[in-house]
Write a protein that holds these residues in place. Structure first.
Motif, mmCIF file in Angstrom:
data_model
loop_
_atom_site.group_PDB
_atom_site.id
_atom_site.type_symbol
_atom_site.label_atom_id
_atom_site.label_comp_id
_atom_site.label_asym_id
_atom_site.label_seq_id
_atom_site.Cartn_x
_atom_site.Cartn_y
_atom_site.Cartn_z
ATOM 1 N N SER A 1 0.821 -1.210 0.000
ATOM 2 C CA SER A 1 0.000 0.000 0.000
ATOM 3 C C SER A 1 0.853 1.257 0.000
ATOM 4 O O SER A 1 0.613 2.183 -0.778
ATOM 5 N N ARG A 2 1.826 1.299 0.886
ATOM 6 C CA ARG A 2 2.614 2.517 1.081
ATOM 7 C C ARG A 2 3.573 2.811 -0.067
ATOM 8 O O ARG A 2 3.903 3.963 -0.320
ATOM 9 N N TRP A 3 4.067 1.778 -0.742
ATOM 10 C CA TRP A 3 5.143 1.990 -1.707
ATOM 11 C C TRP A 3 4.767 1.656 -3.141
ATOM 12 O O TRP A 3 5.519 1.937 -4.061
ATOM 13 N N GLY A 4 3.572 1.087 -3.347
ATOM 14 C CA GLY A 4 3.145 0.738 -4.701
ATOM 15 C C GLY A 4 3.045 1.937 -5.629
ATOM 16 O O GLY A 4 3.301 1.832 -6.828
ATOM 17 N N GLY A 5 2.719 3.091 -5.101
ATOM 18 C CA GLY A 5 2.605 4.301 -5.915
ATOM 19 C C GLY A 5 3.937 4.888 -6.339
ATOM 20 O O GLY A 5 3.985 5.789 -7.166
ATOM 21 N N LEU A 6 5.030 4.362 -5.776
ATOM 22 C CA LEU A 6 6.361 4.889 -6.102
ATOM 23 C C LEU A 6 7.211 3.890 -6.890
ATOM 24 O O LEU A 6 8.427 4.036 -6.965
ATOM 25 N N LEU A 7 6.567 2.892 -7.480
ATOM 26 C CA LEU A 7 7.336 1.863 -8.185
ATOM 27 C C LEU A 7 8.192 2.422 -9.318
ATOM 28 O O LEU A 7 9.276 1.943 -9.560
ATOM 29 N N GLY A 8 7.714 3.415 -10.005
ATOM 30 C CA GLY A 8 8.496 3.990 -11.085
ATOM 31 C C GLY A 8 9.361 5.154 -10.646
ATOM 32 O O GLY A 8 9.976 5.817 -11.465
ATOM 33 N N GLY A 9 9.389 5.429 -9.369
ATOM 34 C CA GLY A 9 10.135 6.558 -8.842
ATOM 35 C C GLY A 9 9.196 7.565 -8.200
ATOM 36 O O GLY A 9 7.973 7.442 -8.278
ATOM 37 N N TYR A 10 9.768 8.568 -7.579
ATOM 38 C CA TYR A 10 8.982 9.589 -6.879
ATOM 39 C C TYR A 10 8.218 10.439 -7.880
ATOM 40 O O TYR A 10 8.744 10.824 -8.925
ATOM 41 N N ARG A 11 6.960 10.694 -7.553
ATOM 42 C CA ARG A 11 6.137 11.627 -8.315
ATOM 43 C C ARG A 11 5.398 12.494 -7.325
ATOM 44 O O ARG A 11 4.800 11.995 -6.362
ATOM 45 N N GLU A 12 5.420 13.779 -7.543
ATOM 46 C CA GLU A 12 4.737 14.712 -6.651
ATOM 47 C C GLU A 12 3.256 14.375 -6.572
ATOM 48 O O GLU A 12 2.630 14.024 -7.568
ATOM 49 N N GLY A 13 2.727 14.465 -5.368
ATOM 50 C CA GLY A 13 1.305 14.242 -5.169
ATOM 51 C C GLY A 13 0.910 12.797 -4.907
ATOM 52 O O GLY A 13 -0.265 12.509 -4.707
ATOM 53 N N VAL A 14 1.877 11.893 -4.896
ATOM 54 C CA VAL A 14 1.559 10.488 -4.632
ATOM 55 C C VAL A 14 1.168 10.345 -3.168
ATOM 56 O O VAL A 14 1.836 10.869 -2.281
ATOM 57 N N GLU A 15 0.079 9.658 -2.930
ATOM 58 C CA GLU A 15 -0.378 9.365 -1.566
ATOM 59 C C GLU A 15 0.212 8.014 -1.175
ATOM 60 O O GLU A 15 0.051 7.034 -1.898
ATOM 61 N N GLY A 16 0.877 7.988 -0.039
ATOM 62 C CA GLY A 16 1.536 6.779 0.433
ATOM 63 C C GLY A 16 0.608 5.815 1.134
ATOM 64 O O GLY A 16 1.046 5.042 1.980
ATOM 65 N N GLU A 17 -0.650 5.823 0.802
ATOM 66 C CA GLU A 17 -1.604 4.848 1.332
ATOM 67 C C GLU A 17 -2.608 4.573 0.225
ATOM 68 O O GLU A 17 -3.317 5.475 -0.212
ATOM 69 N N SER A 18 -2.640 3.350 -0.248
ATOM 70 C CA SER A 18 -3.544 2.981 -1.327
ATOM 71 C C SER A 18 -4.991 3.107 -0.865
ATOM 72 O O SER A 18 -5.336 2.656 0.231
ATOM 73 N N PRO A 19 -5.857 3.687 -1.680
ATOM 74 C CA PRO A 19 -7.268 3.815 -1.285
ATOM 75 C C PRO A 19 -7.973 2.458 -1.194
ATOM 76 O O PRO A 19 -9.029 2.347 -0.584
#
Length: 181
Positions: free
Chosen positions: A58-76
């Protein structure tokens, strides 16, 4: 080497070691003990694995391709409460979840750049630096891995194989290390 590069190198190495420690503990656990709870309101190995895997995905799936501004570190889509209900998964299913959660986290770390560390990442709407979020995750994962080691050691008793320097073997270990230096 700049400090950010050094930090990322060190934290990646330490977290891979933390996962390995958990892997080595879990490898010693017989199938009949995965769902054993030692105390009321306690967690079994299965529940800790479910929770940690869910947290890391949940916490890191949004950063798999690297950091992107606005990514929430908790999957909805995360259902944290369900992670603490024993789904009665087999050891093979639990190991698959464990490996997947760790892979997501480690892949995300591998894509971070030193400049990302000072950027903002929110977790449940709370702002953190990426560095702070990495530290938070490292402490959280380490805590649960040490819980797993404790549970496996307790459940295995005298059959538990030491994951570090066995009792009474420090002098031999130290001498070997000095010979390598």
């Amino acid at each position: 080497m700049d400090l950010g590069t050094l930090y990322l190198s060190e934290v990646r190495e330490r977290l891979r070691g933390t996962k390995q420690l958990g892997d080595r503990a879990l490898a010693q656990l017989p199938e009949e003990h995965w769902h054993t709870v030692l105390a009321p309101e306690g967690n079994s190995v299965a529940v800790i694995v479910q929770h940690l895997a869910g947290n890391l995905r949940s916490r890191w799936g949004g950063l798999l391709g690297g950091y992107r501004e606005g990514v929430e570190g908790e999957s909805p889509t995360r259902d944290r409460d369900a992670e603490f209900e024993d789904a009665q998964l087999s050891p093979a299913e639990l190991i698959a979840r464990w490996d997947d959660g760790w892979q997501v986290f480690l892949d995300a770390l591998d894509h971070l750049r030193p400049d990302d560390l000072t950027q903002t990442l929110t977790i449940r709407g709370e702002a953190h630096t990426v560095l702070g979020a990495v530290e938070r995750a490292a402490l959280h994962a380490s805590g649960h891995v040490f819980q797993l080691v404790f549970l496996v050691k307790t459940l295995r008793g005298e059959e538990f194989q030491s994951l570090s320097i066995p009792r009474g073997a420090s002098a031999v270990f130290n001498a070997q290390m000095l010979r390598r230096a």
